[in-house]
Design a protein around this motif. Structure first.
Motif, mmCIF file in Angstrom:
data_model
loop_
_atom_site.group_PDB
_atom_site.id
_atom_site.type_symbol
_atom_site.label_atom_id
_atom_site.label_comp_id
_atom_site.label_asym_id
_atom_site.label_seq_id
_atom_site.Cartn_x
_atom_site.Cartn_y
_atom_site.Cartn_z
ATOM 1 N N LEU A 1 0.834 -1.212 0.000
ATOM 2 C CA LEU A 1 0.000 0.000 0.000
ATOM 3 C C LEU A 1 0.863 1.254 0.000
ATOM 4 O O LEU A 1 0.556 2.222 -0.712
ATOM 5 C CB LEU A 1 -0.920 0.005 1.219
ATOM 6 N N GLN A 2 1.927 1.244 0.773
ATOM 7 C CA GLN A 2 2.793 2.422 0.832
ATOM 8 C C GLN A 2 3.506 2.643 -0.492
ATOM 9 O O GLN A 2 3.636 3.780 -0.960
ATOM 10 C CB GLN A 2 3.821 2.262 1.963
ATOM 11 N N ILE A 3 3.945 1.558 -1.118
ATOM 12 C CA ILE A 3 4.637 1.673 -2.414
ATOM 13 C C ILE A 3 3.704 2.304 -3.443
ATOM 14 O O ILE A 3 4.104 3.190 -4.208
ATOM 15 C CB ILE A 3 5.127 0.289 -2.886
ATOM 16 N N ARG A 4 2.439 1.876 -3.476
ATOM 17 C CA ARG A 4 1.499 2.413 -4.461
ATOM 18 C C ARG A 4 1.209 3.891 -4.191
ATOM 19 O O ARG A 4 1.099 4.684 -5.125
ATOM 20 C CB ARG A 4 0.211 1.592 -4.474
ATOM 21 N N ARG A 5 1.109 4.243 -2.949
ATOM 22 C CA ARG A 5 0.897 5.660 -2.630
ATOM 23 C C ARG A 5 2.121 6.503 -2.968
ATOM 24 O O ARG A 5 1.988 7.658 -3.415
ATOM 25 C CB ARG A 5 0.512 5.806 -1.152
ATOM 26 N N ASP A 6 3.281 5.940 -2.769
ATOM 27 C CA ASP A 6 4.511 6.656 -3.144
ATOM 28 C C ASP A 6 4.568 6.877 -4.655
ATOM 29 O O ASP A 6 4.996 7.939 -5.124
ATOM 30 C CB ASP A 6 5.744 5.874 -2.684
ATOM 31 N N LYS A 7 4.127 5.875 -5.410
ATOM 32 C CA LYS A 7 4.111 6.017 -6.873
ATOM 33 C C LYS A 7 3.161 7.133 -7.292
ATOM 34 O O LYS A 7 3.461 7.927 -8.191
ATOM 35 C CB LYS A 7 3.678 4.697 -7.538
ATOM 36 N N LEU A 8 1.979 7.198 -6.638
ATOM 37 C CA LEU A 8 1.025 8.252 -6.953
ATOM 38 C C LEU A 8 1.602 9.621 -6.604
ATOM 39 O O LEU A 8 1.464 10.580 -7.372
ATOM 40 C CB LEU A 8 -0.286 8.023 -6.204
ATOM 41 N N ALA A 9 2.248 9.700 -5.451
ATOM 42 C CA ALA A 9 2.853 10.973 -5.043
ATOM 43 C C ALA A 9 3.898 11.430 -6.054
ATOM 44 O O ALA A 9 3.976 12.619 -6.394
ATOM 45 C CB ALA A 9 3.468 10.837 -3.650
ATOM 46 N N ALA A 10 4.691 10.475 -6.573
ATOM 47 C CA ALA A 10 5.721 10.814 -7.564
ATOM 48 C C ALA A 10 5.077 11.306 -8.863
ATOM 49 O O ALA A 10 5.562 12.260 -9.486
ATOM 50 C CB ALA A 10 6.599 9.588 -7.831
ATOM 51 N N LEU A 11 3.991 10.668 -9.279
ATOM 52 C CA LEU A 11 3.282 11.101 -10.489
ATOM 53 C C LEU A 11 2.765 12.529 -10.326
ATOM 54 O O LEU A 11 2.879 13.355 -11.236
ATOM 55 C CB LEU A 11 2.114 10.152 -10.782
ATOM 56 N N LYS A 12 2.193 12.818 -9.180
ATOM 57 C CA LYS A 12 1.671 14.164 -8.944
ATOM 58 C C LYS A 12 2.801 15.190 -8.961
ATOM 59 O O LYS A 12 2.642 16.300 -9.503
ATOM 60 C CB LYS A 12 0.920 14.201 -7.610
ATOM 61 N N LYS A 13 3.925 14.816 -8.370
ATOM 62 C CA LYS A 13 5.065 15.723 -8.321
ATOM 63 C C LYS A 13 5.579 16.040 -9.716
ATOM 64 O O LYS A 13 6.038 17.159 -9.995
ATOM 65 C CB LYS A 13 6.174 15.106 -7.467
ATOM 66 N N GLU A 14 5.480 15.045 -10.617
ATOM 67 C CA GLU A 14 5.945 15.222 -11.996
ATOM 68 C C GLU A 14 4.878 15.854 -12.886
ATOM 69 O O GLU A 14 5.066 15.989 -14.101
ATOM 70 C CB GLU A 14 6.358 13.863 -12.584
ATOM 71 N N GLY A 15 3.759 16.222 -12.314
ATOM 72 C CA GLY A 15 2.674 16.803 -13.105
ATOM 73 C C GLY A 15 1.925 15.790 -13.938
ATOM 74 O O GLY A 15 1.328 16.144 -14.964
ATOM 75 N N LYS A 16 1.898 14.518 -13.507
ATOM 76 C CA LYS A 16 1.243 13.440 -14.261
ATOM 77 C C LYS A 16 0.126 12.777 -13.438
ATOM 78 O O LYS A 16 -0.089 11.575 -13.519
ATOM 79 C CB LYS A 16 2.267 12.384 -14.678
#
Length: 504
Positions: free
Chosen positions: A24-39
């Motif tokens: 669960l944490q890995i998936r949330r981290d991936k989402l956070a990274a996408l948001k940070k990249e504007g994606k």
């Protein structure tokens, strides 16, 4: 510790929870990274698709070489070098896609490698067949449309509690395509019902769900309170009394498919809210309703399954053969050996009950005891479609008496697989007799019968204006769907069955 069946290491519950928390944490981290990249995928509002998965597969000869856009959920990923295969499932089915770095671009492929099973994507590419003969789509553009933050269970291996499938039907539908097919068939059955009744000249109507009186069936109601009117109201337990008011008003053929609510137990055949079909036709009787219901069941089977020969579990059911017809008296004599024609008094009925270990209550009349015999000895034998007719008047408060035998009524129940699938009457249209039946029900309620009806004065008024001879029938849609989809439990044919909340 290893599982001997698959040689996999079994985790303790604590280890499983820890592993899930990490995922669960890995998936949330991936989402956070996408948001940070504007994606941020959740900012995408629409996606234009030109084909569904089943079209690509079933019409491959026509579509080979064409460019298509599909959208759906990633169900499988294989590869992960510079080329990968994924399975995409949409509302129609599943199709494979071939994703190469040099086709979609290095940046897009790098993003794609981070996507998870369960993510929802859009994909555009060319329809082709792989060297192994697999119909596929060669992607040249991909986009993440929604990020799945919870992992999908792999064929429910992670679900020890089978009830969780009903609680989380959305997950059940994702990972079990056959479940979705059941509900597709349910929709087709209801469409077939409407088509059949329309072809017979019936008009579909809608009547109130909130009633001021609980009536139309023997059942315990749900009670609510209307604040503005400051009155208690009941969620309807049947559709009957309002539909018969329409017959009084001049509609000759009406029906309604609607939710009804009964504050009763939950088991494989009962849910507190369920879908009921009720049909009323002026100038016919229960014989006309037998013909109508037999035709309806046969029509639905042929429309949805293509045959009247159906299989339920290991039992073959023949809906094409004329349905058997037995009176309740005949059925009880056939299966218990007791001839109620020879039983003239309540005392004799009670003596027969005691002799056959049938438990009855002090309030039960002779007809009630006959019905107890029927339930104990007969129902389990009624596997092939069978109409049980001529019920005692004591258990039929809305049915016409038989003119030749007024202790019994012009009523039938349709049994298949030992279960009631329909209940029908020659409707009682004598307001004086109806008042007497209501008063008997009210007395039963006062004596403790929580399923007895109240006196509906407005319905009695309607009858006093005159209702033509009328046949009426109620059919449980859920049980019909169970029959035609080989489903063991009513929960299997309700998208969201009633469940007890899970306490923290």
């Amino acid at each position: 510790m290893k599982n001997p069946q698959n040689n996999e290491v079994e985790l303790t519950p604590e280890e499983e929870q820890q592993k899930l928390s990490e995922v669960l944490q890995i998936r949330r981290d991936k989402l956070a990274a996408l948001k940070k990249e504007g994606k941020n995928p959740f900012e995408i509002t629409t996606y234009t698709r030109t084909a569904y998965a089943d079209q690509v597969v079933s019409k491959f000869d026509e579509m080979e070489g064409q460019e298509v856009s599909v959208a759906g959920r990633i169900m499988n990923k294989r590869g992960m070098g510079k080329a990968s295969f994924i399975d995409i499932r949409d509302a129609s089915g599943k199709v494979q896609s071939y994703v190469r770095q040099d086709a979609v671009g290095e940046e897009a492929y790098a993003d794609f490698k981070k996507w998870d099973i369960g993510d929802i994507i859009g994909l555009t590419g060319e329809v082709f067949r792989t060297q192994k003969g697999e119909i596929s789509i060669k992607a040249h553009k991909i986009v993440l449309l929604s990020k799945s933050l919870l992992p999908l269970p792999e064929k429910w291996h992670g679900l020890k509690d089978t009830e969780l499938r009903y609680r989380q039907r959305y997950v059940d539908l994702i990972v079990n395509p056959e479940v979705k097919e059941t509900f597709v068939k349910r929709s087709k059955i209801i469409t077939a019902i409407r088509g059949y009744l329309e072809s017979k000249g019936f008009l579909e109507v809608e009547t109130p769900v909130l009633h001021t009186i609980a009536g139309g069936a023997a059942a315990r109601p749900f009670i609510t309170h209307h604040n503005a009117l400051d009155i208690d109201m009941y969620l309807r337990i049947a559709l009957e009394l309002h539909l018969k008011r329409l017959i009084v008003g001049g509609f000759d053929k009406v029906y309604e498919i609607g939710r009804v609510f009964r504050n009763e137990g939950i088991d494989t055949r009962h849910n507190p809210e369920f879908t009921l079909l009720e049909i009323y036709e002026a100038y016919t009787d229960y014989n006309g309703m037998m013909d109508l219901s037999e035709g309806l069941f046969r029509h639905c089977a042929h429309q949805v399954l293509g045959t009247g020969q159906i299989r339920y579990g290991d039992i073959d059911i023949d809906l094409d053969r004329p349905f058997e017809r037995l009176s309740m008296l005949e059925a009880v004599k056939k299966y218990s050996g007791v001839d109620f024609r020879q039983i003239k008094t309540l005392e004799e009925a009670r003596a027969a009950a005691k002799e056959h270990h049938i438990e009855y209550e002090e309030r039960h009349g002779k007809g009630d005891i006959l019905n107890l015999f029927f339930e104990e000895y007969c129902e389990e034998h009624l596997i092939q479609p069978t109409f049980i007719t001529e019920h005692p008047v004591e258990i039929s408060p809305l049915s016409k008496r038989k003119p030749s035998d007024p202790e019994y009524t012009e009523r039938f129940e349709l049994f298949i697989l030992g279960r009631e699938h329909a209940n029908a009457f020659s409707e009682l249209n004598d307001p004086i007799d109806q008042r007497g039946r209501f008063e008997h029900q009210a007395a039963m309620k006062a004596a403790g019968d929580e399923e007895a009806c109240d006196i509906d004065e407005d319905f009695l008024t309607a009858l006093e204006y005159g209702m033509p001879p009328t046949g009426g029938i109620g059919i449980g849609i859920d049980r019909m769907v169970m029959l035609l989809t080989d489903s063991v439990s009513i929960r299997d044919v309700l998208l969201f069955p009633t469940m007890k909340p899970i306490k923290d």
